[in-house]
Structures are given as C-alpha cells and as structure tokens.
Design an enzyme around this catalytic site. Sequence first.
Site, PDB file in Angstrom:
ATOM      1  CE1 TYR A 145      28.428   7.004  10.990  1.00  0.00           C
ATOM      2  CE2 TYR A 145      30.790   7.413  10.810  1.00  0.00           C
ATOM      3  CZ  TYR A 145      29.650   6.730  10.405  1.00  0.00           C
ATOM      4  OH  TYR A 145      29.747   5.759   9.427  1.00  0.00           O
ATOM      5  CB  ALA A 146      33.834   7.726  15.131  1.00  0.00           C
TER       6      ALA A 146
END
Length: 315
Positions: A145-146
């Site tokens: 996600y990051a």
Amino acid sequence: MTVHNPRRTVLVTGAAGFIGRHLVEHLSSRDHTVIGVDLRQAPPRPANAAAGRHIVADLRTTDIRPLLDGVSSVVHLAALPGVRPSWDRFDDYVESNVLVTRRLLEAGAQTGLRRLVIASSSSVYGNQRDGAMNEDQPPAPISPYAVTKLAAEHLALAYAARPASVLTTMALRFFTVYGPRQRPDMLISRIISAVRDGREIRVFGDGSQRRDFVFVKDAVRAVTAAIDAPGPSRVCNVGTGEQISVTGIIALISELMGRPANVRTEPHRAGDVVSTRADTARTAEALGFRASVSLREGLREHIDAVRSESMPVGA
Ligand code: NAD
Ligand code: UGA
C-alpha cells in the site's frame, strides 16, 4: 444575479469515502462549488447543505476530462486505503492508487488543471528511527500500500515539474485519521464498536505500536488550506505531532465510554509500522495549519457518533 466563479469549483475524488464526505460537507459550507466523484453513491446530505453535484463513476475507466470542465482544483482522495490487505491485492492497489492517479494527471495536463491536492500517507516513511517524521527524510515504505501511495505522490510531483506545466501539486501525508464515519476496518472504529457491544478487540502484535491520530475535521482543514495555498508544489505532513500506543488508546476509549475493553492478541501484521509521529513545522509554515482538536475531544465526538448511529429509529 449569481456569478459563477470557476476558481472556486473543486472536484473531490473519493467523495463518498470517510474523509471525502467530511471534506464535501466542509467545502460546501464555505464558498466552494463542489463536484464529488466516487464509485459509490453519495450519502444523503443534511437538508441545509449547499447544492453540489455527485457523479458515480469508476476513475479506472471513465473519461476524466469532462469532469474537469470549469474545475481549477482537484482533491484526489479516491484509493484503496488499507495497509494490511495490500499484500494480497497488489494489482488492485496499483490500478486504483497509481494508474488512476496517472489518468487524472493526464486529463489535468490536457485541460490545464492548476492545483492538485493529493492524499498521500504517513505510511510512506516506513520504520524511521525514533522521533518525528520529517518530509525531508528519505521515504522507506514497508507495505505494498505504502509503495503505491509513494508512487502516486511522486507521479503527481513529476507532472507538476514538467516544462510548461501549469499544475501545482500539494501532497498531503495524512497520519492515521479518525472521527465520525471512520472506515470500519480501522482501529478506533473497531475499538468503539467492540467496547459498546462487549466484543473482543483484536490487537495485532503486543499493542506497543504508536500512532499519531489526527481528527478528521483537522485533516479537512489542512486540505482546505492546501487548495488555496500559494505554490510551489509541496509535500506536507498532516498530523498532530503527538502519538499514543494501541494499548494506550484502548484504555482511553474504555475510560471515556465507561465500559471495559476485552483484548485478544494476534500476531503482528506485516507492513504495520512501529511508530508514526508528524513533524508539523513545514505544514505550519506552508499551509498555516496546525491540528487543534485534542485526542480526548475528537474521541468524544467519534464515540457520540457511533452511539447515535446505533440508536434505534425513534429512540
Ligand atoms: P475511503 O475508502 O473511505 O474512501 C476512498 C473512496 O474512494 C471510497 O469511497 C471509494 O469508493 C473511492 N474509490 C476508490 N477507487 C475508486 C475508483 N476507481 N473510482 C472512483 N472512486 C473510487 O478511504 P479514506 O479513509 O477516506 O481515505 C481517503 C484517502 O486518504 C485515500 O487516498 C487514503 O489512502 C488516504 N489516507 C487515509 C488515511 C486515513 O487514516 N483514513 C491516512 C492516510 C492516507
Ligand atoms: C491508517 C489508514 O488505514 C491508512 O490508509 C493510512 O495510510 C495510514 O493510517 C497512515 O497513517 O498513513 P493504520 O495506521 O494501519 O493505517 O491505521 P489503523 O487501521 O487505524 O491501525 C492502527 C494500528 O492499530 C495499527 O498498528 C494496526 O495494526 C492496529 N490495529 C488495527 C489492531 O491492532 N487491530 C485492529 O483491529 C486494527
């Protein structure tokens, strides 16, 4: 006669989401014309809310250029937001978080978009050494996600930096946002509903991980400031500069609700950072923004909202 001022027409992507709904309400109560876009229908608006448009569309496929007609600022919130599920659905995260951002930036380049406020994330910092996270530190994401949030942020800055581009990008690295209507997968919502219902709270790891929790109305004020802030393009933290552990916030919510909390410990989840805390200096200087809602005040409002949602009709 009403004079339509196109400089104050804002397109909000992800308008039916947690932060998006608060932002649309806030901007509509000021002198902005708001166009919302989301995969989902907009929830009913309060009767006294200013008129606005909501378009149901999938930004992965829809032609974005017509949405930008008369729009000078876009707040791009639409994304897949969860950290922990991103290991299993990386293609979806890339498509929704990176490729959608590229489609928006391409459309903006063609229509002369001037201002993009893009939702980035404190997760891009990864596990930094103790201390406040500063925008000048090299990002080191530890979850898929990051990685997608950092890619989207960098892409938005790259489009703004292209020769002859008229775009300015304000990338806001939100820390963990909470408040009424928070996503049900997030910690604070889960604690409040579990304490209310006498259910167990699952704690991932030993509960010593710490978060800088920022109240959604503060986050929305930061976005509003970023729409109007003078250039150049910037990356700015949106947090409080304070932090509390998972164990600490469970105890605080239990105290505020006057009910016990039952905790079950589960293994640490991959991608979960140990500690987040915003260095707030740059945002104060660039946007004139400082968070103003204390954790106790914000939690009280969040708890009241959950309690009134669960109230039977007519009660
Ligand atoms: P949310 O899931 O409540 O809202 C996101 C909205 O985007 C949803 O309503 C969803 O339907 C919409 N959306 C997703 N893909 C779309 C598509 N292809 N086309 C149209 N709409 C689409 O999430 P949120 O918590 O409100 O987060 C908003 C943004 O802020 C996200 O970009 C997230 O990564 C970022 N962010 C959130 C937090 C937080 O603590 N909530 C912290 C850091 C960053
Ligand atoms: C949140 C948002 O979901 C992300 O979109 C955002 O990018 C990120 O904040 C951010 O700060 O940038 P997260 O910090 O994981 O991510 O937020 P929560 O889901 O509220 O979790 C906070 C902590 O509680 C994490 O350590 C998590 O592992 C823990 N947790 C969460 C539990 O122990 N149990 C749960 O049921 C849920």
